[in-house]
Design a protein around this motif. Sequence first.
Motif, mmCIF file in Angstrom:
data_model
loop_
_atom_site.group_PDB
_atom_site.id
_atom_site.type_symbol
_atom_site.label_atom_id
_atom_site.label_comp_id
_atom_site.label_asym_id
_atom_site.label_seq_id
_atom_site.Cartn_x
_atom_site.Cartn_y
_atom_site.Cartn_z
ATOM 1 N N SER A 80 -1.840 -2.794 -3.988
ATOM 2 C CA SER A 80 -1.592 -3.827 -4.997
ATOM 3 C C SER A 80 -1.350 -5.146 -4.285
ATOM 4 C CB SER A 80 -0.381 -3.464 -5.868
ATOM 5 O OG SER A 80 0.808 -3.433 -5.093
ATOM 6 N N LEU A 81 -1.734 -6.244 -4.923
ATOM 7 C CA LEU A 81 -1.536 -7.565 -4.331
ATOM 8 C C LEU A 81 -1.579 -8.641 -5.405
ATOM 9 C CD1 LEU A 81 -4.844 -8.971 -3.095
ATOM 10 C CD2 LEU A 81 -4.742 -6.525 -3.477
ATOM 11 N N HIS A 82 -1.000 -9.773 -5.111
ATOM 12 C CA HIS A 82 -1.054 -10.926 -5.999
ATOM 13 C C HIS A 82 -2.104 -11.898 -5.479
ATOM 14 C CE1 HIS A 82 3.420 -10.219 -7.281
ATOM 15 N NE2 HIS A 82 2.614 -9.259 -7.673
ATOM 16 N N VAL A 83 -2.920 -12.421 -6.386
ATOM 17 C CA VAL A 83 -3.998 -13.342 -6.027
ATOM 18 C C VAL A 83 -3.678 -14.723 -6.584
ATOM 19 C CG1 VAL A 83 -6.477 -13.787 -6.136
ATOM 20 C CG2 VAL A 83 -5.638 -11.423 -6.129
ATOM 21 N N THR A 103 0.848 -1.195 0.000
ATOM 22 C CA THR A 103 0.000 0.000 0.000
ATOM 23 C C THR A 103 0.883 1.244 0.000
ATOM 24 O OG1 THR A 103 -0.087 0.097 2.424
ATOM 25 C CG2 THR A 103 -1.807 -1.165 1.314
ATOM 26 N N ARG A 104 0.326 2.345 -0.499
ATOM 27 C CA ARG A 104 1.005 3.637 -0.416
ATOM 28 C C ARG A 104 -0.035 4.743 -0.489
ATOM 29 N NH1 ARG A 104 2.138 6.546 -5.200
ATOM 30 N NH2 ARG A 104 1.448 5.523 -7.119
ATOM 31 N N MET A 105 0.367 5.925 -0.051
ATOM 32 C CA MET A 105 -0.542 7.077 -0.057
ATOM 33 C C MET A 105 0.103 8.218 -0.828
ATOM 34 S SD MET A 105 -1.883 7.055 3.908
ATOM 35 C CE MET A 105 -0.223 7.190 4.566
ATOM 36 N N ALA A 106 -0.726 8.964 -1.556
ATOM 37 C CA ALA A 106 -0.269 10.139 -2.296
ATOM 38 C C ALA A 106 -1.353 11.197 -2.209
ATOM 39 C CB ALA A 106 0.035 9.796 -3.754
ATOM 40 N N GLY A 107 -1.220 12.111 -1.251
ATOM 41 C CA GLY A 107 -2.254 13.126 -1.073
ATOM 42 C C GLY A 107 -3.561 12.474 -0.667
ATOM 43 N N GLN A 108 -4.633 12.794 -1.393
ATOM 44 C CA GLN A 108 -5.942 12.227 -1.073
ATOM 45 C C GLN A 108 -6.102 10.811 -1.597
ATOM 46 O OE1 GLN A 108 -9.341 14.860 -1.831
ATOM 47 N NE2 GLN A 108 -7.918 16.554 -2.108
ATOM 48 N N ARG A 109 -5.221 10.384 -2.507
ATOM 49 C CA ARG A 109 -5.373 9.061 -3.120
ATOM 50 C C ARG A 109 -4.594 8.000 -2.354
ATOM 51 N NH1 ARG A 109 -4.643 8.923 -9.447
ATOM 52 N NH2 ARG A 109 -5.665 6.929 -9.044
#
Length: 275
Positions: free
Chosen positions: A242-245, A232-238
């Motif tokens: 990502s993950l592998h299934v 996971t990561r954060m950029a401002g409001q967004r």
Amino acid sequence: MQARKYAFLSLGAAIATIALKLVAYWLTDSVGLLSDALESVVNLVAAVVAIWALTVASRPPDDEHAYGHSKAEYFSSGAESVMILIAAIGIGYTASQRLFDPQPLENVWIGVLVSIVAAALNGGVALVLLRAGSQLNSISLRADAHHLLTDVWTSVGVVVGVILVSLTGWLVLDSLIAIAAALNIVWAGWRLLRDTGNGLLDAAWPAKDQGRIDAVLAPYREQGIEFHAIRTRMAGQRRFVSLHVLVPGEWSIQRGHALCEEIEGKLRGLMAHVT
């Protein structure tokens, strides 16, 4: 665009409080109240920068910025943290000069009343921005809110100092309170600068929010679906995840794709602006 509306609220509050605090300084000649007014000037500049940053951050992704422009908010919080530190240095310098040449205060109670009105205005706006910043996940609004709250506590300290000077006649208290306010401002600026750095370095979601991802994935794990490389990561409001299934080998590609679409939809529903 919704976040920018709150930034304009901060701009209006900054203009109003600067006027009120300068009146309080003019009435009392208190260096403590002057330091309080100077910090509000920083609020004004910060609000202008926040409006610019939020305008840029709201732009949709394009060919050169496939992940959008949301990191523009960190320019606002970074600039605000630097301005906070500069204001603290200016306040400390002014207070240290007056420390060795204390001046008597005038019209203390009128100046204190004006300063209290300004602090109440800042406090109300700060609470609105803090609530909006949490709801919209905007570091610019949260930074502005925390800065305004710092301003409120600075005002409280300065007002107490001015009252004590009036009651005790110990003029040096005015400068000492201003220096204490400067140190408090430095601490607020450092915390904001640290949060900005974490955002620019793609810090992971808070543990509480990562737990919400695990809660979404838990029912699928019980069905034999496996997940790894969850990032996971954060950029401002967004916010990005990502993950592998890993699905059973006998599944068709179509079934696996449908599952991924289902999981993606649930992750997007966790909170706003999740990609």
